[in-house]
Design an enzyme around this catalytic site. Structure first.
Site, PDB file in Angstrom:
ATOM      1  N   GLU A 105       0.827  -1.220   0.000  1.00  0.00           N
ATOM      2  CA  GLU A 105       0.000   0.000   0.000  1.00  0.00           C
ATOM      3  C   GLU A 105       0.853   1.259   0.000  1.00  0.00           C
ATOM      4  O   GLU A 105       0.470   2.278   0.582  1.00  0.00           O
ATOM      5  CB  GLU A 105      -0.958   0.024   1.191  1.00  0.00           C
ATOM      6  CG  GLU A 105      -2.130  -0.891   1.076  1.00  0.00           C
ATOM      7  CD  GLU A 105      -2.882  -0.735  -0.219  1.00  0.00           C
ATOM      8  OE1 GLU A 105      -2.888   0.381  -0.778  1.00  0.00           O
ATOM      9  OE2 GLU A 105      -3.420  -1.730  -0.695  1.00  0.00           O
TER      10      GLU A 105
HETATM   11  C1  LIG Z   1       2.929  -9.570   0.495  1.00  0.00           C
HETATM   12  C2  LIG Z   1       2.632  -8.507  -0.511  1.00  0.00           C
HETATM   13  C3  LIG Z   1       1.313  -8.225  -0.835  1.00  0.00           C
HETATM   14  C4  LIG Z   1       1.023  -7.259  -1.801  1.00  0.00           C
HETATM   15  N1  LIG Z   1      -0.283  -7.037  -2.191  1.00  0.00           N
HETATM   16  C5  LIG Z   1      -0.529  -6.275  -3.308  1.00  0.00           C
HETATM   17  C6  LIG Z   1      -1.839  -6.223  -3.885  1.00  0.00           C
HETATM   18  O1  LIG Z   1      -2.799  -6.813  -3.380  1.00  0.00           O
HETATM   19  N2  LIG Z   1      -1.997  -5.505  -5.022  1.00  0.00           N
HETATM   20  C7  LIG Z   1      -0.963  -4.845  -5.632  1.00  0.00           C
HETATM   21  O2  LIG Z   1      -1.182  -4.241  -6.669  1.00  0.00           O
HETATM   22  N3  LIG Z   1       0.281  -4.857  -5.088  1.00  0.00           N
HETATM   23  C8  LIG Z   1       0.525  -5.565  -3.948  1.00  0.00           C
HETATM   24  N4  LIG Z   1       1.783  -5.611  -3.419  1.00  0.00           N
HETATM   25  C9  LIG Z   1       2.843  -4.806  -4.011  1.00  0.00           C
HETATM   26  C10 LIG Z   1       3.292  -3.656  -3.124  1.00  0.00           C
HETATM   27  O3  LIG Z   1       2.288  -2.690  -3.036  1.00  0.00           O
HETATM   28  C11 LIG Z   1       4.614  -3.130  -3.712  1.00  0.00           C
HETATM   29  O4  LIG Z   1       5.597  -4.121  -3.448  1.00  0.00           O
HETATM   30  C12 LIG Z   1       5.008  -1.796  -3.128  1.00  0.00           C
HETATM   31  O5  LIG Z   1       4.098  -0.802  -3.525  1.00  0.00           O
HETATM   32  C13 LIG Z   1       6.418  -1.365  -3.570  1.00  0.00           C
HETATM   33  O6  LIG Z   1       6.635  -1.592  -4.930  1.00  0.00           O
HETATM   34  P1  LIG Z   1       7.926  -2.410  -5.378  1.00  0.00           P
HETATM   35  O7  LIG Z   1       7.976  -3.654  -4.570  1.00  0.00           O
HETATM   36  O8  LIG Z   1       7.912  -2.577  -6.844  1.00  0.00           O
HETATM   37  O9  LIG Z   1       9.149  -1.514  -4.967  1.00  0.00           O
HETATM   38  P2  LIG Z   1       9.805  -0.336  -5.834  1.00  0.00           P
HETATM   39  O10 LIG Z   1       8.741   0.553  -6.363  1.00  0.00           O
HETATM   40  O11 LIG Z   1      10.753  -0.929  -6.801  1.00  0.00           O
HETATM   41  O12 LIG Z   1      10.597   0.459  -4.709  1.00  0.00           O
HETATM   42  C14 LIG Z   1      11.850  -0.003  -4.164  1.00  0.00           C
HETATM   43  C15 LIG Z   1      12.340   0.994  -3.116  1.00  0.00           C
HETATM   44  O13 LIG Z   1      12.544   2.267  -3.736  1.00  0.00           O
HETATM   45  C16 LIG Z   1      11.805   3.271  -3.068  1.00  0.00           C
HETATM   46  N5  LIG Z   1      11.310   4.252  -4.037  1.00  0.00           N
HETATM   47  C17 LIG Z   1      10.741   4.029  -5.235  1.00  0.00           C
HETATM   48  N6  LIG Z   1      10.429   5.185  -5.834  1.00  0.00           N
HETATM   49  C18 LIG Z   1      10.795   6.167  -5.002  1.00  0.00           C
HETATM   50  C19 LIG Z   1      10.750   7.596  -5.027  1.00  0.00           C
HETATM   51  N7  LIG Z   1      10.214   8.256  -6.047  1.00  0.00           N
HETATM   52  N8  LIG Z   1      11.232   8.278  -3.976  1.00  0.00           N
HETATM   53  C20 LIG Z   1      11.736   7.637  -2.913  1.00  0.00           C
HETATM   54  N9  LIG Z   1      11.818   6.303  -2.820  1.00  0.00           N
HETATM   55  C21 LIG Z   1      11.359   5.572  -3.851  1.00  0.00           C
HETATM   56  C22 LIG Z   1      10.658   2.550  -2.360  1.00  0.00           C
HETATM   57  O14 LIG Z   1      10.201   3.271  -1.234  1.00  0.00           O
HETATM   58  C23 LIG Z   1      11.337   1.224  -1.984  1.00  0.00           C
HETATM   59  O15 LIG Z   1      12.014   1.390  -0.771  1.00  0.00           O
HETATM   60  C24 LIG Z   1       2.082  -6.529  -2.409  1.00  0.00           C
HETATM   61  C25 LIG Z   1       3.416  -6.807  -2.050  1.00  0.00           C
HETATM   62  C26 LIG Z   1       3.696  -7.784  -1.133  1.00  0.00           C
HETATM   63  C27 LIG Z   1       5.150  -8.087  -0.827  1.00  0.00           C
END
Ligand SMILES: Cc1cc2nc3c(=O)[nH]c(=O)nc-3n(C[C@H](O)[C@H](O)[C@H](O)COP(=O)(O)OP(=O)(O)OC[C@H]3O[C@@H](n4cnc5c(N)ncnc54)[C@H](O)[C@@H]3O)c2cc1C
Length: 595
Positions: free
Chosen positions: A442
């Site tokens: 989220e």
């Molecule tokens: C168990 C689990 C359940 C989930 N459930 C759902 C679901 O039901 N539906 C769904 O759609 N998704 C779901 N997700 C996905 C989740 O919402 C994402 O993993 C999360 O939003 C982060 O995206 P990412 O993992 O691609 O990380 P990335 O976007 O690749 O980010 C990696 C790091 O970089 C940082 N970062 C990225 N951009 C910036 C910026 N502009 N400024 C500062 N920092 C930045 C982030 O804070 C993070 O620390 C789930 C994930 C998990 C692990």
């Protein structure tokens, strides 16, 4: 296994005494949300969570979910499906949904203690019904009448569950990158194709159907986040009369193996020309999805709170029973071979940190939930607008702070158990593992921080911040505050002024260098959370003192508040110093030079 007892006394205190929710509900016209009804909901909710969900928490962790690769069907842990049937039978799924779609029409804030109980009792299980609420909200606000008619009732009565399908392998935070496509089929249908990952409750054995809310691009979509539309894609197609038709072309390809919440199915979903329907306007899907995400963000904040509370309860019980060493000031229990560890200052530091963050966080989280109701149902437009601004401001604070504190509290609680916290037997390591996801999904804490400082404070000229500052000032001006609460007025006023000055300084620096926003965001978010909590603690003491609660209850609030002001609130000094260190301290090292 860890135990759970719903903290009904403090839930009632936060909701009814501190927030005056009963009167607020009455003013908003919720005729059924009387104290008697809400007390019965709390009692029954506590029974369900303590006896049905809590005992399944360790089972879910041990067994996890399993996928039949041949059929794409997911089996949930033993007892999970039966617990969901009881949940539906008890009418819990539609507690706060509108009556016209089969719900019980209670205010949003009235459902929040139940949500906290579910999160504490069994977070992994709670993730299955969680997104049904967000899907319901999205359809209520953006769905066409025929979509509401066909899809809302089964979501509200729990016959189906919902999902939120945003994330793709190459696109998490940056949704502008998403590739899933939706081709018009010539009528009101679309063929949705693409791969979504990490989809919570994307497949399971609780219900006959699952309603996926999917972000995808239309063929003529502009690039980036302005070209994203929202679609309903049912797992099983739904006929015009509401009956179930053929299986749709969406299938679970695999399940993720995770650090925690093993009982929650985290799915890769493959959409292969699946039949879907557009929700809202073309290319305006992110706006519609935000309705769902905001509800879900507050809900995830409560997950942090629920886990903190369960961890604290167990650490407290253990600290009263575990005998190790003598108190530094001489034996406190000379009849025993050693004193219980609760006599030691360091154990008290950990317990009181948990207690302060849990009870203060509860008042803060419930208050934000009340703004959801006020933003829609308050009598006059000015009050609705004020609640909306405050809700927007508080949502990232509640989401990020309650979950960061969830990680902190579960670790403190584990530490109170010593090595016995690290082994599986007591269930403390499960709570710590489960808590970790809440700061990530989220929107990570970093993204909540950018939302708070970049959008809610600097872009929107701090409308919500101003409401919060006014609330603090109004409290400090309250005539005849009980003496114990008066002691907090001066430090609260000083923090209020410091918060304003800090915000101004960041704004000035950001005008010259945009990196200042990202560099300050995390510390600003945590700083804001600690000041808000100071307000809720001061107010809680004032309310407790003026109530007819027992002297022990008043003393506990008073002493915990004193601990909070003297030992936790000073964390703001470090956050302010980090902010004032400026962006240069983060940005001067070239990326290539990090190794
Ligand atoms: C168990 C689990 C359940 C989930 N459930 C759902 C679901 O039901 N539906 C769904 O759609 N998704 C779901 N997700 C996905 C989740 O919402 C994402 O993993 C999360 O939003 C982060 O995206 P990412 O993992 O691609 O990380 P990335 O976007 O690749 O980010 C990696 C790091 O970089 C940082 N970062 C990225 N951009 C910036 C910026 N502009 N400024 C500062 N920092 C930045 C982030 O804070 C993070 O620390 C789930 C994930 C998990 C692990």
């Amino acid at each position: 296994m860890s135990r759970y007892k719903a903290p009904l006394a403090d839930m009632r205190f936060a909701l009814f005494d501190v927030l005056g929710a009963e009167a607020a509900f009455e003013r908003m016209g919720f005729a059924d949300a009387t104290r008697d009804v809400l007390d019965a909901v709390l009692e029954e909710g506590a029974r369900f969570n303590e006896t049905v969900l809590a005992p399944l928490n360790a089972v879910g962790d041990r067994e996890g979910c399993s996928l039949d690769v041949a059929t794409g069907e997911v089996t949930t842990p033993t007892g999970f499906r039966q617990a969901y049937a009881q949940y539906v039978e008890g009418g819990w799924s539609g507690l706060t949904a509108p009556g016209e779609f089969g719900g019980q029409g209670l205010p949003h804030a009235a459902g929040v203690p139940l949500k906290e109980m579910i999160d504490a009792a069994n977070l992994a299980w709670g993730n299955f019904p969680l997104l049904s609420h967000g899907a319901t909200e999205a359809l209520l606000h953006h769905g066409e009448p025929w979509q509401q008619e066909r899809f809302l009732k089964p979501l509200v009565d729990g016959r189906w569950t919902g999902t939120m399908c945003l994330t793709e392998p190459h696109c998490g935070t940056d949704l502008g990158l998403l590739r899933t496509r939706a081709e018009p089929l010539g009528d009101d249908r679309y063929a949705v194709s693409g791969t979504k990952i990490f989809i919570t409750a994307g497949e399971h054995d609780f219900t006959d159907n699952i309603l996926h809310l999917v972000l995808a691009r239309l063929p003529d979509a502009p690039a980036g986040s302005k070209g994203i539309s929202l679609f309903i894609v049912p797992k099983v197609r739904v006929n015009g009369d509401g009956s179930l038709g053929e299986r749709n072309a969406v299938r679970c390809g695999s399940l993720e193996h995770k650090m925690g919440i093993h009982g929650s199915a985290t799915c890769v979903l493959n959409f292969d020309g699946a039949e879907g329907f557009l929700v809202g306007q073309p290319h305006k899907g992110l706006m519609a999805m935000f309705t769902m995400m905001n509800t879900a963000r507050l809900a995830v904040g409560l997950q942090g709170l629920g886990l903190s509370d369960r961890a604290y309860q167990n650490a407290l019980l253990y600290s009263r029973e575990r005998l190790q060493m003598r108190s530094l000031s001489g034996p406190k229990f000379p009849d025993k071979p050693a004193d219980p560890i609760i006599v030691h200052p360091d154990v008290r530091r950990m317990l009181l940190t948990c207690k302060a963050l849990v009870e203060g966080g509860r008042a803060m989280g419930y208050h934000a939930a009340l703004q959801v109701d006020l933003a829609h149902h308050a009598g006059d437009a000015a009050e609705r607008a004020q609640a909306d601004a405050l809700l927007g401001f508080m949502t990232p604070i509640v989401k990020a702070c309650l979950t960061e504190w969830g990680v902190e509290c579960t670790y403190h609680a584990l530490q109170c158990f010593g090595g016995h916290g690290y082994i599986a037997e007591h269930g403390m390591e499960q709570l710590a593992r489960d808590a970790r996801i809440t700061t990530l999904y989220e929107g990570t804490t970093g993204i909540q921080a950018l939302d708070l400082l970049g959008r809610k404070v600097l872009q929107q000229q701090g409308a919500g911040l101003k409401v919060m500052l006014d609330m603090i000032e109004a409290f400090c001006e309250t005539p005849d505050l009980p003496a114990p609460a008066q002691a907090f007025v001066a430090p609260l006023r000083a923090k209020r002024a410091e918060w304003q000055q800090l915000t101004l300084r960041i704004g000035q620096r950001a005008a010259a260098d945009a990196e200042e926003i990202g560099a300050a965001a995390h510390d600003y978010l945590m700083y804001s959370g600690y000041v808000c909590l100071a307000y809720w603690w001061a107010r809680s003491v004032a309310v407790a003192e003026a109530s007819d609660r027992p002297a022990t209850f008043k003393a506990a609030k008073r002493e915990t508040a004193r601990f909070y002001f003297r030992r936790i609130l000073p964390r703001t000094l470090a956050h302010a110093a980090a902010i004032d260190a400026g962006a240069d301290t983060l940005m001067s090292l070239e990326a290539e030079a990090f190794d």
